[in-house]
Design a protein around this motif. Structure first.
Motif, mmCIF file in Angstrom:
data_model
loop_
_atom_site.group_PDB
_atom_site.id
_atom_site.type_symbol
_atom_site.label_atom_id
_atom_site.label_comp_id
_atom_site.label_asym_id
_atom_site.label_seq_id
_atom_site.Cartn_x
_atom_site.Cartn_y
_atom_site.Cartn_z
ATOM 1 N N LYS A 46 8.136 6.355 3.469
ATOM 2 C CA LYS A 46 8.297 5.477 2.310
ATOM 3 C C LYS A 46 9.028 6.182 1.178
ATOM 4 O O LYS A 46 9.163 7.401 1.171
ATOM 5 C CB LYS A 46 6.925 4.994 1.824
ATOM 6 C CG LYS A 46 6.177 4.148 2.831
ATOM 7 C CD LYS A 46 4.820 3.747 2.277
ATOM 8 C CE LYS A 46 4.041 2.913 3.289
ATOM 9 N NZ LYS A 46 2.707 2.530 2.776
ATOM 10 N N GLU A 57 12.409 2.103 2.808
ATOM 11 C CA GLU A 57 11.378 2.457 3.783
ATOM 12 C C GLU A 57 12.019 2.516 5.160
ATOM 13 O O GLU A 57 12.896 1.712 5.473
ATOM 14 C CB GLU A 57 10.267 1.399 3.738
ATOM 15 C CG GLU A 57 9.083 1.709 4.612
ATOM 16 C CD GLU A 57 7.959 0.688 4.436
ATOM 17 O OE1 GLU A 57 7.383 0.641 3.328
ATOM 18 O OE2 GLU A 57 7.684 -0.073 5.386
ATOM 19 N N ASP A 85 6.149 -1.884 -9.722
ATOM 20 C CA ASP A 85 7.346 -1.601 -10.506
ATOM 21 C C ASP A 85 6.901 -1.229 -11.922
ATOM 22 O O ASP A 85 6.341 -2.077 -12.637
ATOM 23 C CB ASP A 85 8.251 -2.835 -10.543
ATOM 24 C CG ASP A 85 9.590 -2.543 -11.209
ATOM 25 O OD1 ASP A 85 9.586 -1.878 -12.259
ATOM 26 O OD2 ASP A 85 10.624 -2.995 -10.689
ATOM 27 N N GLU A 131 3.275 -5.788 -8.882
ATOM 28 C CA GLU A 131 3.579 -5.498 -7.485
ATOM 29 C C GLU A 131 3.460 -6.797 -6.701
ATOM 30 O O GLU A 131 2.783 -7.737 -7.132
ATOM 31 C CB GLU A 131 2.618 -4.447 -6.927
ATOM 32 C CG GLU A 131 1.156 -4.840 -6.960
ATOM 33 C CD GLU A 131 0.239 -3.737 -6.445
ATOM 34 O OE1 GLU A 131 -0.522 -4.028 -5.501
ATOM 35 O OE2 GLU A 131 0.276 -2.622 -6.994
ATOM 36 N N LYS A 132 4.155 -6.851 -5.551
ATOM 37 C CA LYS A 132 4.175 -8.098 -4.770
ATOM 38 C C LYS A 132 3.819 -7.821 -3.317
ATOM 39 O O LYS A 132 4.146 -6.767 -2.774
ATOM 40 C CB LYS A 132 5.565 -8.745 -4.827
ATOM 41 C CG LYS A 132 5.962 -9.254 -6.209
ATOM 42 C CD LYS A 132 7.355 -9.882 -6.164
ATOM 43 C CE LYS A 132 7.796 -10.327 -7.558
ATOM 44 N NZ LYS A 132 9.156 -10.913 -7.525
ATOM 45 N N GLU A 182 3.636 -15.559 -1.694
ATOM 46 C CA GLU A 182 3.955 -14.334 -2.445
ATOM 47 C C GLU A 182 2.800 -14.072 -3.416
ATOM 48 O O GLU A 182 2.539 -14.886 -4.302
ATOM 49 C CB GLU A 182 5.265 -14.517 -3.209
ATOM 50 C CG GLU A 182 5.810 -13.235 -3.799
ATOM 51 C CD GLU A 182 7.180 -13.427 -4.442
ATOM 52 O OE1 GLU A 182 7.271 -13.286 -5.670
ATOM 53 O OE2 GLU A 182 8.141 -13.753 -3.702
ATOM 54 N N GLU A 185 15.119 -0.208 5.643
ATOM 55 C CA GLU A 185 15.290 -1.199 4.576
ATOM 56 C C GLU A 185 15.789 -0.497 3.319
ATOM 57 O O GLU A 185 15.053 0.231 2.678
ATOM 58 C CB GLU A 185 13.962 -1.903 4.273
ATOM 59 C CG GLU A 185 13.471 -2.798 5.398
ATOM 60 C CD GLU A 185 12.133 -3.432 5.055
ATOM 61 O OE1 GLU A 185 11.803 -3.506 3.854
ATOM 62 O OE2 GLU A 185 11.423 -3.840 5.977
ATOM 63 N N GLU A 211 6.166 -8.445 3.966
ATOM 64 C CA GLU A 211 6.762 -7.360 3.179
ATOM 65 C C GLU A 211 5.828 -6.958 2.033
ATOM 66 O O GLU A 211 5.121 -7.787 1.461
ATOM 67 C CB GLU A 211 8.110 -7.817 2.591
ATOM 68 C CG GLU A 211 8.886 -6.692 1.935
ATOM 69 C CD GLU A 211 10.238 -7.143 1.369
ATOM 70 O OE1 GLU A 211 10.974 -6.284 0.879
ATOM 71 O OE2 GLU A 211 10.539 -8.353 1.428
ATOM 72 N N ASN A 212 5.863 -5.673 1.737
ATOM 73 C CA ASN A 212 5.108 -5.159 0.589
ATOM 74 C C ASN A 212 6.092 -4.539 -0.395
ATOM 75 O O ASN A 212 6.883 -3.669 -0.038
ATOM 76 C CB ASN A 212 4.111 -4.085 1.056
ATOM 77 C CG ASN A 212 3.523 -3.326 -0.114
ATOM 78 O OD1 ASN A 212 3.002 -3.922 -1.037
ATOM 79 N ND2 ASN A 212 3.622 -2.005 -0.086
ATOM 80 N N LEU A 213 6.080 -5.007 -1.644
ATOM 81 C CA LEU A 213 6.939 -4.449 -2.693
ATOM 82 C C LEU A 213 6.040 -3.685 -3.659
ATOM 83 O O LEU A 213 5.227 -4.293 -4.361
ATOM 84 C CB LEU A 213 7.692 -5.565 -3.433
ATOM 85 C CG LEU A 213 8.631 -6.392 -2.538
ATOM 86 C CD1 LEU A 213 9.150 -7.595 -3.279
ATOM 87 C CD2 LEU A 213 9.780 -5.529 -2.050
ATOM 88 N N LYS A 215 14.758 5.855 -1.975
ATOM 89 C CA LYS A 215 14.597 4.406 -2.057
ATOM 90 C C LYS A 215 14.383 3.853 -0.657
ATOM 91 O O LYS A 215 14.857 4.408 0.328
ATOM 92 C CB LYS A 215 15.861 3.795 -2.685
ATOM 93 C CG LYS A 215 15.789 2.310 -2.958
ATOM 94 C CD LYS A 215 17.108 1.814 -3.544
ATOM 95 C CE LYS A 215 17.086 0.301 -3.709
ATOM 96 N NZ LYS A 215 18.397 -0.222 -4.137
#
Length: 814
Positions: free
Chosen positions: A146, A201, A390, A396-397, A410, A161, A385-387, A199
């Motif tokens: 990551k 993953e 920030d 975070e999402k 989401e 990604e 997906e995991n974001l 940056k």
């Protein structure tokens, strides 16, 4: 290069060919298979630090001071001074043994410290993702890397990604490299061991590990050589200048000797000067400096602070301001759920814990809710997906698919004011008031929202209490004693930050908490004023932290505790960079000190140890100059007056040996907290004043000793001067080890034992007839012994008076 050809071939194989080569599985290897491969390939370790005894021996044998001793042995031998030659040789052997032993011990301590730096990787084993120690990775493992992590082995990428990699460790180029699962250019689908993901993953198959990796091949046959620290260079340079001064003094004595009515024979004066120069040389200074720092590093490791470079301890000793976060450092970060404010508490809990279910990464927030409510059933969800969080957007999402209705959801988690803005573009007074009430009460809050199709649904917020650590109060008390200023830099709300600072006693009720937003809109002079005069900064972004540190560094020495990837710039800029062991690998790369335990007390302890180390190194310098320097000058003056040398060369060597005995224990001596209440300053001007004063007292003691027995035989004169020189040298070690009255400070046990050994040996050499014959001593009459005792009392008294006066005027001097 053969290894690159091998990696290139592996990068060009399709998955079927790669499978035949490595026999991997996308579900991961079994434990049995891993054990088998560990036996074949060995652990994933690159031995970068080894203790090479021959290297240590060479480094000490050929150092400046030992070369000087060897030169002295040669000249003494040419001049046919057998006894002096033998004793200079013994002194050389002693110096070499002490140097090698201290160097070896320092290296061994560093090797042990490096063992603490364990790295972990996310690897699939038996169908499940597991966090394992990177040294147990084997070729064929399926691995996930990551953003912010260091690549633990050479990896063929299977999924990528938006991956950007820092390969500067291998290429020296600072430009990030794009990586993908496709062969766009050479090695574009390979992640090399030791590089960092800036940056994105990536997932992939481990192809080479340990010594067989590209980095391992580059490192083969090399060892990590101990680098000389900046402070050590200053001290080494200082010691060499003393030696050059000794040479100048020697030449001057030889020259002036020719103009005396009764000149001393040339052969005798030459060997006397050679030995005098040997006596003035602070030969153990470099070795003792490194040992002092190494012992401090090892003590810190037991408290949870790991030193990546020895010179960081010297820098720690100069720190005046500590910039730290709050959560987990000052507070426990073991949150207790206060309340959930939601119209549908069941849904709030379900969606709040969903990221933990998929990612198995338990945050203190999730732990607090999990402990109270348990984990719901999530069979109907699938992770897309995991974001991650920030720091700028402060959210975070998590994107998931609800399988029953084939719908994408989401889930947004983060700062309530930001979530409320997203869900209610025109504002929502009721929801804001709910948040503000909890916030102003000093609770930490997180809000939750759901995005279905294009609609945002506000699910509510949870408030948490984060109690202070007991150790934080101890840390603040110690920081006050050290005059260490602590500033809190946090992303939390100003109310939470103020509550913590007030409970800790760091600020008063009417003190301000400065918002990061305010700092961004000020002119430089006003900005400087606010940063210097305030202690708590809330809602700060990484760029705000950098700005605060840059301004503070204009006048003070600063330490900073960082954690996230975005702290890397501030960590690179600050004087002393601290990170926690759980921080990202790229952040740890910039660190000077890694904390195994995130704790304010550990950080303040490291600063204490830094100041203590510099203080102990300073003791050696003060002893060398007050004793050796004062004695050498007084004996030199007497040489210009007397028709014979006031001390035989062999007597000079003996007194030098005896007075050096306690110095070995300075490295680990006790230091009173009151003596390091401010950082020690290495000022040449102040040091010269101190050394001239101490040297003058030592020199006058010798002159008084001569005046006491000037009409006696040369044997009595020499024995008297030797007695005064040796006993003042041992006494001064007690005096200069503290800045206050010497009886107020308790020495370490080892210092007491070594000093006592010096006194006992001196007494035996002076009184046993066997040694008297060898060294040219005679029994002193009782009247002379009594008068000599008064001179020693005069010496210790005037040394104490001058020392206390000096440190009253220059309290921060070494």
């Amino acid at each position: 290069m053969e290894i690159l050809e091998k990696i290139k071939k592996l990068s060009e194989k399709n998955l079927e060919e790669l499978f035949k080569e490595l026999n991997f599985s996308f579900d991961g290897l079994s434990e049995k298979e891993v054990e088998k491969r560990l036996k074949i390939y060995g652990k994933n370790i690159i031995e970068s630090y080894q203790i090479q005894f021959l290297e240590i021996f060479k480094r000490n044998f050929f150092n400046f001071f030992n070369l000087l001793l060897l030169f002295s042995i040669l000249i003494s031998f040419i001049l046919e001074r057998g006894l002096e030659t033998f004793f200079i040789f013994l002194f050389f052997i002693f110096s070499l043994i002490v140097g090698v032993y201290q160097d070896y011990k320092s290296n061994d301590l560093l090797r042990k410290l490096l063992k603490f730096f364990k790295k972990y990787s996310l690897v699939k084993r038996n169908g499940n993702w597991e966090k394992i120690e990177s040294e147990f990775i084997v070729p064929g493992d399926y691995i996930k890397i990551k953003s912010g992590e260091q690549v633990p082995a050479d990896i063929r990428i299977i999924k990528a990604e938006n991956v950007l990699v820092d390969e500067s460790i291998l290429t020296g180029e600072s430009e990030p490299i794009t990586k993908t699962e496709k062969i766009i250019k050479e090695f574009s689908n390979i992640l090399f061991s030791g590089t960092y993901l800036l940056k994105g993953e990536a997932e992939g198959i481990v192809i080479l590990t340990g010594k067989e990796s590209y980095l391992g091949n580059l490192a083969k046959g090399t060892i990590e050589i101990k680098k000389e620290t900046a402070y050590e260079k200053i001290l080494d340079d200082f010691a060499k200048k003393i030696t050059y001064l000794g040479f100048f003094l020697g030449i001057l004595i030889v020259f002036l000797n020719f103009f005396k009515p009764q000149p001393i024979p040339l052969k005798e004066i030459l060997i006397f000067i050679i030995v005098l120069i040997v006596a003035i040389v602070p030969e153990f200074l470099p070795a003792m400096t490194v040992l002092t720092l190494s012992l401090a590093a090892f003590r810190l490791s037991k408290k949870g602070g790991l030193i990546k470079r020895l010179s960081a301890i010297e820098d720690l000793g100069s720190v005046e301001i500590l910039c730290t976060d709050k959560t987990g450092t000052i507070t426990t970060n073991e949150l207790k759920l206060n309340k959930i404010i939601s119209e549908n508490e069941k849904d709030f809990i379900k969606y709040f814990l969903l990221d933990y279910y998929f990612l198995k990464d338990l945050t203190p927030y999730e732990k607090a809710i999990l402990e109270k409510y348990g984990l719901p059933n999530y069979d109907e969800f699938e992770l897309i997906e995991n974001l991650p969080f920030d720091p700028i957007l402060r959210i975070e999402k998590l994107i998931v698919k609800e399988k029953n209705i084939n719908q994408t959801l989401e889930i947004i988690k983060g700062a309530p004011e930001e979530i409320i803005k997203i869900c209610f573009p025109n504002g929502n007074k009721e929801k804001l008031e709910e948040f503000e009430k909890e916030d102003k009460s000093g609770f930490r809050t997180l809000a939750l929202a759901l995005k279905k199709e294009n609609d945002f649904i506000y699910l509510g917020l949870a408030s948490f209490e984060d109690p202070l650590k007991e150790s934080s109060f101890e840390a603040i008390n110690l920081a006050k004693k050290l005059n260490l200023e602590i500033k809190i830099l946090t992303g939390d709300s100003p109310f939470v930050a103020k509550k913590v600072a007030l409970e800790l006693g760091l600020i008063k009720e009417n003190d301000d908490v400065i918002l990061g937003e305010k700092l961004r809109n000020l002119e430089k002079e006003k900005l400087k004023e606010i940063i210097k005069n305030n202690k708590v900064f809330a809602r700060v972004l990484p760029e705000d932290k950098l700005k605060i540190i840059e301004i503070l560094q204009e006048e003070k020495f600063v330490a900073f505790l960082g954690e996230g990837i975005n702290d890397a710039l501030a960590l690179k800029k600050v004087n002393v960079a601290l990170v926690v062991d759980s921080a990202s690998d790229i952040t740890k790369q910039e660190a000077d000190i890694v904390l195994l335990k995130k704790d304010l007390k550990t950080i303040v302890d490291t600063i204490y140890e830094g100041r203590k180390s510099i203080e102990n190194i300073g003791k050696y310098i003060k002893h060398t100059m007050s004793d050796n320097f004062g004695n050498v000058f007084s004996v030199s003056l007497l040489t210009l007056y007397l028709p014979f040398v006031p001390l035989l060369p062999i007597q000079i060597l003996l007194t030098n040996f005896l007075t050096d005995i306690p110095l070995i224990s300075f490295a680990n001596d006790n230091v009173e907290t009151k003596e390091i209440k401010k950082p020690v300053k290495f000022s040449n001007r102040e040091l010269i004043i101190l050394l001239l004063g101490l040297g003058l007292v030592a020199g006058l003691s010798n002159i008084l000793g001569y005046l006491l027995v000037k009409n006696e035989s040369p044997e009595i004169i020499r024995t008297t001067i030797f007695t005064i020189t040796t006993f003042t040298g041992l006494l001064v070690s007690y005096s200069i080890r503290t800045k206050s009255f010497f009886l107020k400070s308790k020495p370490s046990k080892s210092f007491f034992i070594f000093t006592l050994m010096g006194f006992v040996l001196a007494f035996l050499f002076l009184n046993l007839s066997y040694f008297q014959k060898i060294f040219g001593f005679v029994n002193l009459p009782p009247t002379i012994l009594l008068k000599t005792s008064f001179i020693l009392i005069f010496f210790i008294l005037f040394t104490e008076v001058f020392k206390i006066y000096f440190y009253k005027k220059y309290p921060q001097s070494i």
